[in-house]
Design a protein around this motif. Sequence first.
Motif, PDB file in Angstrom:
ATOM      1  N   VAL A  20       0.860  -1.185   0.000  1.00  0.00           N
ATOM      2  CA  VAL A  20       0.000   0.000   0.000  1.00  0.00           C
ATOM      3  C   VAL A  20       0.895   1.233   0.000  1.00  0.00           C
ATOM      4  CG1 VAL A  20      -1.836   1.237   1.235  1.00  0.00           C
ATOM      5  CG2 VAL A  20      -1.670  -1.259   1.415  1.00  0.00           C
ATOM      6  N   LEU A  21       0.560   2.219  -0.812  1.00  0.00           N
ATOM      7  CA  LEU A  21       1.310   3.483  -0.795  1.00  0.00           C
ATOM      8  C   LEU A  21       0.307   4.629  -0.642  1.00  0.00           C
ATOM      9  CD1 LEU A  21       4.078   4.797  -0.953  1.00  0.00           C
ATOM     10  CD2 LEU A  21       3.826   4.948  -3.433  1.00  0.00           C
ATOM     11  N   LEU A  22       0.529   5.471   0.368  1.00  0.00           N
ATOM     12  CA  LEU A  22      -0.346   6.620   0.625  1.00  0.00           C
ATOM     13  C   LEU A  22       0.530   7.859   0.690  1.00  0.00           C
ATOM     14  CD1 LEU A  22      -2.730   5.693   3.568  1.00  0.00           C
ATOM     15  CD2 LEU A  22      -3.445   6.607   1.363  1.00  0.00           C
ATOM     16  N   ASP A  23       0.237   8.857  -0.134  1.00  0.00           N
ATOM     17  CA  ASP A  23       1.011  10.103  -0.085  1.00  0.00           C
ATOM     18  C   ASP A  23       0.029  11.260   0.087  1.00  0.00           C
ATOM     19  OD1 ASP A  23       3.138  11.999  -2.320  1.00  0.00           O
ATOM     20  OD2 ASP A  23       3.250  11.701  -0.147  1.00  0.00           O
ATOM     21  N   GLY A  24       0.460  12.326   0.824  1.00  0.00           N
ATOM     22  CA  GLY A  24      -0.420  13.488   0.971  1.00  0.00           C
ATOM     23  C   GLY A  24      -1.040  13.617   2.351  1.00  0.00           C
ATOM     24  N   LEU A  25      -0.711  12.681   3.260  1.00  0.00           N
ATOM     25  CA  LEU A  25      -1.230  12.795   4.629  1.00  0.00           C
ATOM     26  C   LEU A  25      -0.368  13.804   5.400  1.00  0.00           C
ATOM     27  CD1 LEU A  25      -3.664  11.107   5.718  1.00  0.00           C
ATOM     28  CD2 LEU A  25      -2.625  10.099   3.697  1.00  0.00           C
ATOM     29  N   PRO A  26      -0.960  14.569   6.300  1.00  0.00           N
ATOM     30  CA  PRO A  26      -0.190  15.581   7.039  1.00  0.00           C
ATOM     31  C   PRO A  26       0.678  14.952   8.128  1.00  0.00           C
ATOM     32  CG  PRO A  26      -2.444  15.515   7.824  1.00  0.00           C
ATOM     33  CD  PRO A  26      -2.386  14.596   6.648  1.00  0.00           C
ATOM     34  N   ALA A  27       1.611  15.724   8.643  1.00  0.00           N
ATOM     35  CA  ALA A  27       2.455  15.301   9.779  1.00  0.00           C
ATOM     36  C   ALA A  27       1.654  15.461  11.065  1.00  0.00           C
ATOM     37  CB  ALA A  27       3.711  16.170   9.828  1.00  0.00           C
ATOM     38  N   GLY A  28       2.020  14.648  12.063  1.00  0.00           N
ATOM     39  CA  GLY A  28       1.465  14.849  13.397  1.00  0.00           C
ATOM     40  C   GLY A  28       0.197  14.096  13.691  1.00  0.00           C
ATOM     41  N   GLY A  69       5.098   6.877  16.547  1.00  0.00           N
ATOM     42  CA  GLY A  69       3.642   6.897  16.708  1.00  0.00           C
ATOM     43  C   GLY A  69       2.926   8.024  16.008  1.00  0.00           C
ATOM     44  N   PHE A  70       3.679   8.857  15.257  1.00  0.00           N
ATOM     45  CA  PHE A  70       3.032   9.966  14.543  1.00  0.00           C
ATOM     46  C   PHE A  70       3.506  10.027  13.091  1.00  0.00           C
ATOM     47  CE2 PHE A  70       0.688  12.126  17.834  1.00  0.00           C
ATOM     48  CZ  PHE A  70       1.294  11.683  19.005  1.00  0.00           C
ATOM     49  N   THR A  71       2.591  10.427  12.193  1.00  0.00           N
ATOM     50  CA  THR A  71       2.967  10.558  10.785  1.00  0.00           C
ATOM     51  C   THR A  71       3.966  11.701  10.621  1.00  0.00           C
ATOM     52  OG1 THR A  71       1.082  12.035  10.485  1.00  0.00           O
ATOM     53  CG2 THR A  71       0.749   9.685   9.923  1.00  0.00           C
ATOM     54  N   LEU A  72       4.803  11.560   9.574  1.00  0.00           N
ATOM     55  CA  LEU A  72       5.857  12.543   9.305  1.00  0.00           C
ATOM     56  C   LEU A  72       5.463  13.518   8.215  1.00  0.00           C
ATOM     57  CD1 LEU A  72       8.882  10.048   9.332  1.00  0.00           C
ATOM     58  CD2 LEU A  72       8.386  11.813  11.059  1.00  0.00           C
ATOM     59  N   GLY A  73       4.385  13.204   7.474  1.00  0.00           N
ATOM     60  CA  GLY A  73       4.036  14.019   6.297  1.00  0.00           C
ATOM     61  C   GLY A  73       4.677  13.460   5.047  1.00  0.00           C
ATOM     62  N   SER A  74       5.528  12.444   5.197  1.00  0.00           N
ATOM     63  CA  SER A  74       6.155  11.776   4.034  1.00  0.00           C
ATOM     64  C   SER A  74       5.311  10.555   3.658  1.00  0.00           C
ATOM     65  CB  SER A  74       7.582  11.340   4.422  1.00  0.00           C
ATOM     66  OG  SER A  74       7.528  10.593   5.632  1.00  0.00           O
ATOM     67  N   PRO A  75       5.574   9.961   2.498  1.00  0.00           N
ATOM     68  CA  PRO A  75       4.720   8.837   2.054  1.00  0.00           C
ATOM     69  C   PRO A  75       4.658   7.711   3.089  1.00  0.00           C
ATOM     70  CG  PRO A  75       6.141   9.567   0.273  1.00  0.00           C
ATOM     71  CD  PRO A  75       6.602  10.301   1.503  1.00  0.00           C
ATOM     72  N   ILE A  76       3.437   7.214   3.278  1.00  0.00           N
ATOM     73  CA  ILE A  76       3.231   6.083   4.200  1.00  0.00           C
ATOM     74  C   ILE A  76       3.121   4.818   3.351  1.00  0.00           C
ATOM     75  CG2 ILE A  76       1.644   5.043   5.891  1.00  0.00           C
ATOM     76  CD1 ILE A  76       0.747   7.955   6.547  1.00  0.00           C
ATOM     77  N   SER A  77       4.041   3.880   3.573  1.00  0.00           N
ATOM     78  CA  SER A  77       3.962   2.615   2.835  1.00  0.00           C
ATOM     79  C   SER A  77       3.705   1.494   3.839  1.00  0.00           C
ATOM     80  CB  SER A  77       5.266   2.349   2.076  1.00  0.00           C
ATOM     81  OG  SER A  77       6.370   2.462   2.952  1.00  0.00           O
ATOM     82  N   MET A  78       2.979   0.489   3.375  1.00  0.00           N
ATOM     83  CA  MET A  78       2.637  -0.647   4.237  1.00  0.00           C
ATOM     84  C   MET A  78       2.774  -1.940   3.439  1.00  0.00           C
ATOM     85  SD  MET A  78      -0.730   0.828   6.227  1.00  0.00           S
ATOM     86  CE  MET A  78      -1.395   1.884   4.965  1.00  0.00           C
ATOM     87  N   SER A  79       3.095  -3.014   4.153  1.00  0.00           N
ATOM     88  CA  SER A  79       3.207  -4.325   3.530  1.00  0.00           C
ATOM     89  C   SER A  79       2.330  -5.320   4.290  1.00  0.00           C
ATOM     90  CB  SER A  79       4.671  -4.792   3.562  1.00  0.00           C
ATOM     91  OG  SER A  79       4.749  -6.093   3.031  1.00  0.00           O
ATOM     92  N   ILE A  80       1.537  -6.078   3.524  1.00  0.00           N
ATOM     93  CA  ILE A  80       0.607  -7.048   4.133  1.00  0.00           C
ATOM     94  C   ILE A  80       1.005  -8.436   3.644  1.00  0.00           C
ATOM     95  CG2 ILE A  80      -1.809  -7.801   4.297  1.00  0.00           C
ATOM     96  CD1 ILE A  80      -2.435  -4.776   3.362  1.00  0.00           C
ATOM     97  N   GLU A  81       1.474  -9.276   4.547  1.00  0.00           N
ATOM     98  CA  GLU A  81       1.929 -10.616   4.171  1.00  0.00           C
ATOM     99  C   GLU A  81       0.755 -11.498   3.755  1.00  0.00           C
ATOM    100  OE1 GLU A  81       3.221 -12.850   7.503  1.00  0.00           O
ATOM    101  OE2 GLU A  81       4.016 -14.529   6.308  1.00  0.00           O
ATOM    102  N   ASN A  82       0.934 -12.269   2.671  1.00  0.00           N
ATOM    103  CA  ASN A  82      -0.034 -13.316   2.317  1.00  0.00           C
ATOM    104  C   ASN A  82       0.491 -14.617   2.907  1.00  0.00           C
ATOM    105  OD1 ASN A  82      -1.865 -11.812   0.729  1.00  0.00           O
ATOM    106  ND2 ASN A  82      -0.500 -11.938  -1.056  1.00  0.00           N
ATOM    107  N   LYS A  83      -0.063 -15.049   4.018  1.00  0.00           N
ATOM    108  CA  LYS A  83       0.433 -16.276   4.655  1.00  0.00           C
ATOM    109  C   LYS A  83       0.236 -17.480   3.727  1.00  0.00           C
ATOM    110  CE  LYS A  83      -0.215 -14.693   9.459  1.00  0.00           C
ATOM    111  NZ  LYS A  83       1.128 -14.077   9.457  1.00  0.00           N
TER     112      LYS A  83
END
Length: 389
Positions: A20-28, A69-83
């Motif tokens: 998952v890639l999310l860009d544009g979320l604010p910091a804090g 524990g807080f967003t930086l304002g930089s892109p948030i990436s996530m990885s979801i394992e397929n067991k």
Amino acid sequence: MFNRIRFLTAGESHGQSLTVLLDGLPAGLSLSESYIGQQMSRRQLGYGRGGRQLIEKDWALITSGVRHGFTLGSPISMSIENKDWVNWTKVMSISKIDEEIKRVTRLRPGHADLPGTMKYGYDDVRNVLERASARETAARVAGGAVARRLLEHFGVEINSHSLSIGGVWASVSGPIDWAIVEKSPVRCVDEKAGKQMMMAIDDAKEMGDTVGGVVEVVAEGLPIGLGSHVQWDQKIDGRIAQALMSIHATKAVSIGDGWESVNRRGSQVHDVIEPVKDPTNSWIRKTNRSGGTEGGMTTGSALVARFAIKPISTLKNPLPSVDLDSGDLVQAHYERSDVCQVPPAGVIGEAMLSLVLADAFLEKFGGDSIAEISRNFEGYQKTVRPRNM
Ligand code: EPS
């Protein structure tokens, strides 16, 4: 689709993982994997779910954009394992393997099989079905959870419930007790109808068939004026409709009274605006037939949208179909699947609604940090009242 947030997912159902890639979320913004994980667990529930949900324990590893524990304002990436990947390492190997892998050539009516294989020139339907699978919704729920977190910070609450499954309709009147919905195996607030829905799912399963239904998603606490009337692609109702329509197996979307409103006269459809007595509680309506949008913008009433999930396409008792190679009559392909996807569709609809509303919220109250957005939001809210009050 979005003006401030960029949201992409990647990954095949039986590959190593979803991304998952999310860009544009604010910091804090406070954000944790356990918060996202809670939403992902909700998606895995539901009466009529298939065996895959017994294999997966969906969890999104945050791999960037968050610190302490807080967003930086930089892109948030996530990885979801397929067991389940361990069982598919040869079938879904990234590199060439010298073993013959049986191709899927029996086309399933209702899924992406035929248009997908023709569009990309594939000789193996698996090259389509892996990405077309509703497994991808796990990534949508992870991204949607981040958007939900932002909206919750500003007092917006998102919920959903099943209105119908297999032709059984819930009878719903007055405010919905969401705690009852969360405890229901079919996410239905009407316990009696819920039991009949489960019977409808059992009957379909018995016949090697599937059932669909209707889901309602609700967002409460929204400010007036998200979206815009000035351009076709800025209208919030159109943006919500696209997001919900993009959910696997969705065949119709409506907002507010939608289709029912066409049978009534205007005087019975439009939500009368009540005189304002308290300037801090302006623009109240006694009805919400519009579903919280007017002219392509939010009204401040609850945003209420419904979408129809068709009975899913993978049937244990397959329909007649055609072989991709020979064009001959065969039975459609079958592999493990769900019988009903309506209950998880509610959670997926919440995620997609959250992404659209968070994007519209950031569009209006822009800012690089939660603190800055809060100043903008509070300043705006002070203006939402009759002009001389
Ligand atoms: C799903 C995962 C899939 C399917 C289902 C939903 O896993 P698998 O294919 O390994 O069983 O069970 O996908 C569909 C019903 C579909 O039509 O694509 C999930 O995680 O939601």
